[in-house]
Design a protein around this motif. Structure first.
Motif, PDB file in Angstrom:
ATOM      1  N   LEU A 204      18.807 -32.545  19.091  1.00 56.93           N
ATOM      2  CA  LEU A 204      17.990 -33.673  18.633  1.00 56.93           C
ATOM      3  C   LEU A 204      16.574 -33.578  19.218  1.00 56.93           C
ATOM      4  CD1 LEU A 204      20.555 -36.624  18.934  1.00 56.93           C
ATOM      5  CD2 LEU A 204      19.830 -35.409  16.870  1.00 56.93           C
ATOM      6  N   PRO A 205      15.655 -34.354  18.680  1.00 60.32           N
ATOM      7  CA  PRO A 205      14.253 -34.271  19.144  1.00 60.32           C
ATOM      8  C   PRO A 205      14.050 -34.491  20.633  1.00 60.32           C
ATOM      9  CG  PRO A 205      14.381 -35.491  17.091  1.00 60.32           C
ATOM     10  CD  PRO A 205      15.785 -35.242  17.521  1.00 60.32           C
ATOM     11  N   ASP A 206      14.955 -35.209  21.314  1.00 63.59           N
ATOM     12  CA  ASP A 206      14.801 -35.446  22.758  1.00 63.59           C
ATOM     13  C   ASP A 206      15.508 -34.384  23.587  1.00 63.59           C
ATOM     14  OD1 ASP A 206      17.400 -36.143  22.101  1.00 63.59           O
ATOM     15  OD2 ASP A 206      17.499 -37.745  23.596  1.00 63.59           O
ATOM     16  N   GLY A 207      16.086 -33.377  22.944  1.00 64.33           N
ATOM     17  CA  GLY A 207      16.806 -32.337  23.664  1.00 64.33           C
ATOM     18  C   GLY A 207      18.296 -32.580  23.773  1.00 64.33           C
ATOM     19  N   THR A 208      18.782 -33.744  23.341  1.00 64.99           N
ATOM     20  CA  THR A 208      20.219 -34.038  23.356  1.00 64.99           C
ATOM     21  C   THR A 208      20.967 -33.069  22.440  1.00 64.99           C
ATOM     22  OG1 THR A 208      19.965 -36.379  23.912  1.00 64.99           O
ATOM     23  CG2 THR A 208      21.953 -35.757  22.709  1.00 64.99           C
ATOM     24  N   GLN A 209      22.081 -32.548  22.965  1.00 61.56           N
ATOM     25  CA  GLN A 209      22.906 -31.614  22.199  1.00 61.56           C
ATOM     26  C   GLN A 209      24.029 -32.374  21.488  1.00 61.56           C
ATOM     27  OE1 GLN A 209      22.047 -28.111  22.317  1.00 61.56           O
ATOM     28  NE2 GLN A 209      20.278 -29.145  23.239  1.00 61.56           N
ATOM     29  N   VAL A 210      24.222 -32.054  20.209  1.00 61.34           N
ATOM     30  CA  VAL A 210      25.272 -32.712  19.419  1.00 61.34           C
ATOM     31  C   VAL A 210      26.086 -31.641  18.696  1.00 61.34           C
ATOM     32  CG1 VAL A 210      25.813 -34.385  17.621  1.00 61.34           C
ATOM     33  CG2 VAL A 210      23.775 -34.701  19.039  1.00 61.34           C
ATOM     34  N   TRP A 211      27.408 -31.736  18.824  1.00 64.03           N
ATOM     35  CA  TRP A 211      28.319 -30.887  18.065  1.00 64.03           C
ATOM     36  C   TRP A 211      29.040 -31.769  17.049  1.00 64.03           C
ATOM     37  CZ3 TRP A 211      26.932 -30.058  22.968  1.00 64.03           C
ATOM     38  CH2 TRP A 211      26.648 -28.745  23.392  1.00 64.03           C
ATOM     39  N   LEU A 212      28.959 -31.436  15.781  1.00 62.21           N
ATOM     40  CA  LEU A 212      29.640 -32.198  14.730  1.00 62.21           C
ATOM     41  C   LEU A 212      30.918 -31.487  14.330  1.00 62.21           C
ATOM     42  CD1 LEU A 212      26.964 -33.373  12.109  1.00 62.21           C
ATOM     43  CD2 LEU A 212      28.207 -34.781  13.763  1.00 62.21           C
ATOM     44  N   PRO A 243      18.996 -37.146  29.941  1.00 60.79           N
ATOM     45  CA  PRO A 243      18.694 -38.404  30.652  1.00 60.79           C
ATOM     46  C   PRO A 243      17.280 -38.910  30.373  1.00 60.79           C
ATOM     47  CG  PRO A 243      19.685 -36.778  32.128  1.00 60.79           C
ATOM     48  CD  PRO A 243      19.337 -36.045  30.872  1.00 60.79           C
ATOM     49  N   ASN A 244      17.142 -40.211  30.254  1.00 61.97           N
ATOM     50  CA  ASN A 244      15.838 -40.870  30.122  1.00 61.97           C
ATOM     51  C   ASN A 244      16.049 -42.343  30.460  1.00 61.97           C
ATOM     52  OD1 ASN A 244      13.431 -42.121  29.383  1.00 61.97           O
ATOM     53  ND2 ASN A 244      13.136 -40.823  27.580  1.00 61.97           N
ATOM     54  N   ALA A 245      15.743 -42.695  31.705  1.00 60.23           N
ATOM     55  CA  ALA A 245      16.007 -44.053  32.184  1.00 60.23           C
ATOM     56  C   ALA A 245      15.200 -45.098  31.437  1.00 60.23           C
ATOM     57  CB  ALA A 245      15.701 -44.133  33.681  1.00 60.23           C
ATOM     58  N   HIS A 246      14.079 -44.713  30.841  1.00 60.87           N
ATOM     59  CA  HIS A 246      13.229 -45.673  30.147  1.00 60.87           C
ATOM     60  C   HIS A 246      13.577 -45.804  28.655  1.00 60.87           C
ATOM     61  CE1 HIS A 246      10.790 -45.794  33.751  1.00 60.87           C
ATOM     62  NE2 HIS A 246      10.688 -44.472  33.721  1.00 60.87           N
ATOM     63  N   MET A 247      14.445 -44.943  28.173  1.00 56.19           N
ATOM     64  CA  MET A 247      14.800 -44.988  26.753  1.00 56.19           C
ATOM     65  C   MET A 247      16.297 -44.697  26.609  1.00 56.19           C
ATOM     66  SD  MET A 247      13.176 -42.834  23.524  1.00 56.19           S
ATOM     67  CE  MET A 247      11.501 -43.454  23.788  1.00 56.19           C
ATOM     68  N   PRO A 248      17.126 -45.734  26.718  1.00 56.12           N
ATOM     69  CA  PRO A 248      18.572 -45.510  26.600  1.00 56.12           C
ATOM     70  C   PRO A 248      18.938 -44.904  25.246  1.00 56.12           C
ATOM     71  CG  PRO A 248      18.053 -47.847  26.499  1.00 56.12           C
ATOM     72  CD  PRO A 248      16.778 -47.155  26.885  1.00 56.12           C
ATOM     73  N   PHE A 249      20.031 -44.146  25.274  1.00 57.72           N
ATOM     74  CA  PHE A 249      20.531 -43.479  24.066  1.00 57.72           C
ATOM     75  C   PHE A 249      21.685 -44.318  23.525  1.00 57.72           C
ATOM     76  CE2 PHE A 249      22.839 -40.398  21.552  1.00 57.72           C
ATOM     77  CZ  PHE A 249      21.875 -39.541  21.053  1.00 57.72           C
ATOM     78  N   ARG A 250      21.621 -44.653  22.228  1.00 60.74           N
ATOM     79  CA  ARG A 250      22.667 -45.493  21.639  1.00 60.74           C
ATOM     80  C   ARG A 250      23.267 -44.803  20.409  1.00 60.74           C
ATOM     81  NH1 ARG A 250      19.125 -49.804  23.422  1.00 60.74           N
ATOM     82  NH2 ARG A 250      20.258 -51.045  24.963  1.00 60.74           N
ATOM     83  N   VAL A 251      24.579 -44.935  20.314  1.00 59.36           N
ATOM     84  CA  VAL A 251      25.319 -44.373  19.177  1.00 59.36           C
ATOM     85  C   VAL A 251      26.035 -45.513  18.474  1.00 59.36           C
ATOM     86  CG1 VAL A 251      27.127 -42.784  18.422  1.00 59.36           C
ATOM     87  CG2 VAL A 251      25.662 -42.188  20.376  1.00 59.36           C
ATOM     88  N   THR A 263      24.679 -38.417  29.846  1.00 63.78           N
ATOM     89  CA  THR A 263      26.113 -38.246  30.061  1.00 63.78           C
ATOM     90  C   THR A 263      26.689 -37.326  29.006  1.00 63.78           C
ATOM     91  OG1 THR A 263      28.171 -39.456  30.383  1.00 63.78           O
ATOM     92  CG2 THR A 263      26.744 -40.198  28.619  1.00 63.78           C
ATOM     93  N   ARG A 264      27.986 -37.039  29.153  1.00 63.66           N
ATOM     94  CA  ARG A 264      28.718 -36.258  28.149  1.00 63.66           C
ATOM     95  C   ARG A 264      29.911 -37.087  27.674  1.00 63.66           C
ATOM     96  NH1 ARG A 264      30.745 -30.927  30.265  1.00 63.66           N
ATOM     97  NH2 ARG A 264      31.055 -32.059  32.219  1.00 63.66           N
ATOM     98  N   PHE A 265      30.024 -37.225  26.368  1.00 62.79           N
ATOM     99  CA  PHE A 265      31.125 -38.035  25.829  1.00 62.79           C
ATOM    100  C   PHE A 265      31.432 -37.595  24.399  1.00 62.79           C
ATOM    101  CE2 PHE A 265      27.222 -40.086  24.676  1.00 62.79           C
ATOM    102  CZ  PHE A 265      27.430 -40.620  23.419  1.00 62.79           C
TER     103      PHE A 265
END
Length: 397
Positions: A204-212, A243-251, A263-265
């Motif tokens: 993703l644009p913030d560097g978060t890795q996603v496996w579908l 991680p980004n304490a100023h911009m939480p990640f929501r799903v 985190t990893r989930f």
């Protein structure tokens, strides 16, 4: 008392006007009788009113009667036995006994043949049941851009695939997708979706890795702006969040919202599953449904069912939960429908059951890279059999 129906059937039998169904009905009635007198009355009365076209020799009628009932009729000499000559009335009683005997042997024999259990089918070998092979899924996905245009990622070449504002969409040498560049104030949403038999890895644009996983999708902005990073998931996805304490990640997944910092989930939100399951590998997440929320620690799983009730389970085997991402099917006391739902999505097949669903449970790991016949062969070691017909799997009785 003898019913009028039985008398009617007996008469039609000797007149040779019985239908096959009526013959079977009469034969079944005779098979249930234990009183010779009843049989004699019914068959005798029917025979008395009948004129036979062909005589039966005396010695034959005596043999039949003696064989069937253990006695003779008292033979009376009969002369003039040619063609269609009418038999004298004094011999009619003897001949109907013989005819009744023949009927008993033929009719009841037919009844027994009609009602014998069907022969057990010859078991087909595995080679006969597996009429064709089905190969496992692969890295396949469709990228839908903000303007509605689509890109088939498995067939697209490496390099620049497109732009979303100031952000470049790059297919990397390893086949994975990445977004590079700075966003602007305009939110431009993309959707990556995998078909049945497909999976894909996305950065993703913030560097978060996603496996579908197969038959899944994720919708996300081409660049994260504002106070949060929010994506929407359908199906199953594994996240490693930057991680980004100023911009939480929501799903957002169905009726569940997951909030994390880093985190990893894993999120399993297939509509055909009984609940949306969020499983934490490490870090901390908050899972909310409506106004109810719960903080998860590693190896905890939150389940939200169709009733919007939140349940949390501890000591989850996270290796099993994310086995799909690492190339395995992993089961622990999984029932047949649970196993076959995973098979359906990864091999892009449809499953049906011949009769009731077998009450079996499965445990252990199987490589997802194996062809379908190999996977089913392993499952058959648990006492269940399958048949493959094209893109259809039949679970046999």
């Amino acid at each position: 008392m003898i019913s009028a129906r039985i008398n009617y059937l007996a008469t039609r039998y000797f007149d040779n006007t019985c239908t096959p169904a009526e013959k079977l009905e009469l034969a079944e009635w005779i098979s249930r009788q234990t009183d010779d007198a009843v049989l004699q009355q019914v068959l005798g009365d029917a025979w008395e009113s009948h004129v036979p076209l062909i005589q039966m020799p005396d010695e034959m009628s005596d043999r039949i009667v003696a064989g069937m009932f253990g006695r003779t009729t008292g033979t009376v000499a009969v002369t003039g036995t040619s063609g269609a000559e009418v038999v004298p009335m004094r011999n009619r009683r003897k001949i109907w006994w013989a005819a009744a005997g023949l009927f008993l042997m033929g009719g009841i024999g037919m009844w027994a043949w009609q009602h014998q259990p069907a022969p057990a089918p010859v078991a087909e070998s595995r080679q006969q049941r597996y009429k064709n092979e089905v190969m496992p899924g692969s890295n396949r996905a469709i990228l839908t851009l903000a303007d509605g245009s689509t890109i088939a990622l498995d067939s697209a070449g490496n390099g620049l695939l497109g732009r979303q504002g100031a952000v470049k969409i790059i297919k990397q040498a390893n086949g994975e997708l990445a977004y590079i560049g700075n966003g602007n104030s305009e939110a431009m949403y993309n959707t990556m979706s995998t078909p049945r038999g497909g999976q894909y890895h996305l950065t993703l644009p913030d560097g978060t890795q996603v496996w579908l996983n197969a038959a899944s999708s994720i919708t996300y902005p081409a660049a994260f702006t504002g106070k949060e990073r929010k994506v929407t998931v359908k199906g199953e996805a594994y996240f490693e969040v930057t991680p980004n304490a100023h911009m939480p990640f929501r799903v957002a997944a169905g009726n569940t919202e997951i909030t994390v910092l880093g985190t990893r989930f894993n999120v399993n939100a297939y509509t055909e599953e009984p609940a949306i399951r969020t499983t934490l590998v490490d870090g901390t997440v908050s899972v909310a449904v409506g106004k109810i929320s719960m903080m998860l620690r590693p190896r905890m799983q939150a389940r939200v069912g169709k009733d919007n009730v939140l349940h949390v389970t501890e000591n989850i085997d996270t290796d099993e939960t994310i086995a799909w991402k690492n190339g395995f099917f992993q089961f622990t006391d999984a029932d047949m429908p649970t196993v076959m739902r995973q098979i359906e999505k990864w091999y892009d097949v449809n499953v049906s059951y011949e009769g009731a669903i077998p009450e079996k449970s499965f445990g252990g790991g199987i490589q997802r890279s194996l062809p379908l016949t190999k996977v089913l062969g392993i499952l058959e070691e648990n006492g269940v059999k399958f048949k493959i017909e094209g893109k259809k799997i039949i679970v046999l009785k």
